[in-house]
Design a protein around this motif. Structure first.
Motif, mmCIF file in Angstrom:
data_model
loop_
_atom_site.group_PDB
_atom_site.id
_atom_site.type_symbol
_atom_site.label_atom_id
_atom_site.label_comp_id
_atom_site.label_asym_id
_atom_site.label_seq_id
_atom_site.Cartn_x
_atom_site.Cartn_y
_atom_site.Cartn_z
ATOM 1 N N GLU A 88 39.898 23.446 54.140
ATOM 2 C CA GLU A 88 40.778 24.209 53.262
ATOM 3 C C GLU A 88 40.128 24.278 51.886
ATOM 4 O OE1 GLU A 88 44.700 22.581 53.176
ATOM 5 O OE2 GLU A 88 44.797 22.314 55.368
ATOM 6 N N VAL A 89 39.920 25.480 51.388
ATOM 7 C CA VAL A 89 39.271 25.687 50.096
ATOM 8 C C VAL A 89 40.255 26.359 49.148
ATOM 9 C CG1 VAL A 89 37.358 26.821 48.874
ATOM 10 C CG2 VAL A 89 37.004 25.885 51.174
ATOM 11 N N THR A 90 40.249 25.907 47.898
ATOM 12 C CA THR A 90 41.098 26.481 46.855
ATOM 13 C C THR A 90 40.214 26.954 45.705
ATOM 14 O OG1 THR A 90 42.892 24.961 47.400
ATOM 15 C CG2 THR A 90 43.009 26.070 45.261
ATOM 16 N N ALA A 91 40.479 28.149 45.218
ATOM 17 C CA ALA A 91 39.756 28.657 44.048
ATOM 18 C C ALA A 91 40.649 29.670 43.346
ATOM 19 C CB ALA A 91 38.432 29.288 44.445
ATOM 20 N N VAL A 92 41.131 29.287 42.167
ATOM 21 C CA VAL A 92 42.083 30.113 41.426
ATOM 22 C C VAL A 92 41.579 30.288 39.998
ATOM 23 C CG1 VAL A 92 44.463 30.315 40.613
ATOM 24 C CG2 VAL A 92 43.994 29.246 42.823
ATOM 25 N N ALA A 93 41.696 31.501 39.477
ATOM 26 C CA ALA A 93 41.309 31.784 38.098
ATOM 27 C C ALA A 93 42.516 32.334 37.349
ATOM 28 C CB ALA A 93 40.163 32.782 38.043
ATOM 29 N N GLU A 94 42.552 32.086 36.043
ATOM 30 C CA GLU A 94 43.666 32.593 35.250
ATOM 31 C C GLU A 94 43.616 34.113 35.128
ATOM 32 O OE1 GLU A 94 41.562 31.830 30.873
ATOM 33 O OE2 GLU A 94 43.310 30.699 31.474
ATOM 34 N N GLU A 95 42.451 34.699 35.413
ATOM 35 C CA GLU A 95 42.292 36.150 35.376
ATOM 36 C C GLU A 95 41.244 36.556 36.402
ATOM 37 O OE1 GLU A 95 40.884 39.672 32.249
ATOM 38 O OE2 GLU A 95 40.980 37.566 31.621
ATOM 39 N N LEU A 96 41.495 37.662 37.110
ATOM 40 C CA LEU A 96 40.531 38.208 38.051
ATOM 41 C C LEU A 96 40.066 39.567 37.526
ATOM 42 C CD1 LEU A 96 42.190 37.418 41.517
ATOM 43 C CD2 LEU A 96 40.239 36.251 40.453
ATOM 44 N N PRO A 97 38.938 39.578 36.818
ATOM 45 C CA PRO A 97 38.476 40.830 36.209
ATOM 46 C C PRO A 97 37.890 41.780 37.237
ATOM 47 C CG PRO A 97 36.867 39.097 35.852
ATOM 48 C CD PRO A 97 38.053 38.444 36.511
ATOM 49 N N ASP A 98 37.804 43.056 36.867
ATOM 50 C CA ASP A 98 37.107 44.025 37.701
ATOM 51 C C ASP A 98 35.618 43.705 37.697
ATOM 52 O OD1 ASP A 98 39.469 45.385 38.209
ATOM 53 O OD2 ASP A 98 39.222 46.707 36.478
ATOM 54 N N ASP A 99 34.921 44.169 38.743
ATOM 55 C CA ASP A 99 33.489 43.924 38.838
ATOM 56 C C ASP A 99 32.775 45.244 39.109
ATOM 57 O OD1 ASP A 99 31.093 42.584 38.863
ATOM 58 O OD2 ASP A 99 31.578 41.287 40.558
ATOM 59 N N ASP A 100 31.500 45.281 38.781
ATOM 60 C CA ASP A 100 30.675 46.466 38.981
ATOM 61 C C ASP A 100 29.277 45.965 39.319
ATOM 62 O OD1 ASP A 100 28.979 48.684 38.731
ATOM 63 O OD2 ASP A 100 30.082 49.530 37.035
ATOM 64 N N THR B 34 28.729 41.464 49.285
ATOM 65 C CA THR B 34 30.020 41.584 49.970
ATOM 66 C C THR B 34 31.078 42.205 49.055
ATOM 67 O OG1 THR B 34 30.979 39.435 49.318
ATOM 68 C CG2 THR B 34 29.500 39.456 51.249
ATOM 69 N N THR B 35 30.928 42.045 47.748
ATOM 70 C CA THR B 35 31.898 42.494 46.734
ATOM 71 C C THR B 35 33.312 42.000 47.042
ATOM 72 O OG1 THR B 35 32.345 44.663 47.758
ATOM 73 C CG2 THR B 35 30.507 44.530 46.196
ATOM 74 N N LEU B 36 33.424 40.803 47.616
ATOM 75 C CA LEU B 36 34.733 40.278 48.016
ATOM 76 C C LEU B 36 35.438 39.494 46.913
ATOM 77 C CD1 LEU B 36 34.001 39.084 51.676
ATOM 78 C CD2 LEU B 36 35.305 41.094 50.954
ATOM 79 N N ALA B 37 34.728 39.187 45.832
ATOM 80 C CA ALA B 37 35.333 38.430 44.734
ATOM 81 C C ALA B 37 34.592 38.775 43.448
ATOM 82 C CB ALA B 37 35.259 36.921 45.005
ATOM 83 N N PRO B 38 35.283 38.760 42.309
ATOM 84 C CA PRO B 38 34.606 39.053 41.043
ATOM 85 C C PRO B 38 33.585 37.971 40.696
ATOM 86 C CG PRO B 38 36.873 38.356 40.649
ATOM 87 C CD PRO B 38 36.729 38.541 42.128
ATOM 88 N N ARG B 39 32.382 38.374 40.363
ATOM 89 C CA ARG B 39 31.312 37.413 40.088
ATOM 90 C C ARG B 39 31.579 36.579 38.845
ATOM 91 N NH1 ARG B 39 26.540 41.295 39.526
ATOM 92 N NH2 ARG B 39 28.259 42.641 38.833
#
Length: 270
Positions: A250-262, A214-219
């Motif tokens: 209701e789901v919560t998921a937060v990261a201090e950084e969202l890196p690029d993915d490939d 899906t590439t909807l979120a960085p792995r």
């Protein structure tokens, strides 16, 4: 291909609200898998009063919380802080064989000819990027387009689905190529709209690596909840007896950084 995963702190959790019309036994899989370095809080309330849950851990490290729920309202509240990566799980030779077999929602035996025709000439890690891109370009992400009983074959015929459908098709194609593959439920910072997320995990180069067509979120930021053959093993809620209605999630998921993915990069779940 670069290998490995970045390390970033994550805050994850969920709030589930249910209506229990007839007493039922409920099994929740919402806590991060065993082995994670996490600080967490989990609570259940029936009609506003605390209720106990029994914790069970299976061979895959999945943590199930079992509640005998009386009639009335039921709430599940979970929150966790995950500062780093989980320890690498031990590898079981039986698992590698199990995750090569067809399963309820990943009918790899019915997709063998398709896999052989589409991915001829590739091997090892190259299969992961190729299968991820192939599935991602052939399916349309359409919420509500699939049913809970659809498997990989139905998804391919329909050419649309949601994350679990993408993951089932990836798993089935990889197994058809003799690559051990399994389904993983995760918390996925960066996912929009936010929800529980499903990805595939494949065994190549001596380790499990995550594949998300899906590439909807960085792995790199994903946090493992549960692992299994397919969605039958990884549902966030299972009902045994009784009558229960799920009112809200209701789901919560937060990261201090969202890196690029490939998709060409090998990434391990942390």
């Amino acid at each position: 291909m670069a290998r490995g995963s970045l390390v970033t702190a994550r805050s994850v959790g969920c709030e589930l609200r249910l209506r229990v019309d007839e007493p039922a036994r409920l099994a929740f899989q919402v806590a991060v898998a065993s082995g994670a370095d996490a600080t967490e809080r989990l609570a259940f309330r029936a009609d506003g009063h605390p209720i106990e849950a029994a914790e069970l851990t299976d061979a895959a490290g999945n943590r199930l919380h079992v509640v005998d729920a009386p009639a009335g309202s039921l709430e599940c509240s979970y929150a966790a802080e995950v500062p780093g990566r989980a320890a690498e799980a031990s590898v079981d030779a039986v698992d590698l064989l199990t995750y090569l077999r067809p399963s309820r929602y990943a009918e790899s035996d019915r997709l063998a000819a398709t896999a052989a025709a589409e991915f001829a000439g590739l091997d090892g890690a190259d299969w992961l990027a190729a299968v991820s891109s192939w599935v991602g370009t052939r399916l349309s992400y359409v919420p509500g387009s699939s049913s809970p009983t659809d498997g990989a074959v139905q998804t391919l015929l329909a050419r649309q689905g949601v994350c679990r459908d993408y993951a089932h098709l990836v798993v089935a194609l990889l197994r058809a190529l003799d690559v051990p593959a399994r389904l993983v439920a995760v918390y996925a910072p960066g996912l929009d709209p936010m929800d529980f997320h499903a990805v595939a995990e494949a065994w190549v180069d001596g380790a499990w690596h995550v594949v998300d067509a899906t590439t909807l979120a960085p792995r790199d930021t994903m946090v493992r909840i549960s692992t299994g053959r397919d969605a039958a093993d990884t549902a966030f809620l299972s009902l045994y007896g009784g009558v229960v209605r799920l009112d809200s999630v209701e789901v919560t998921a937060v990261a201090e950084e969202l890196p690029d993915d490939d998709v060409r990069r090998l990434v391990r779940l942390g």
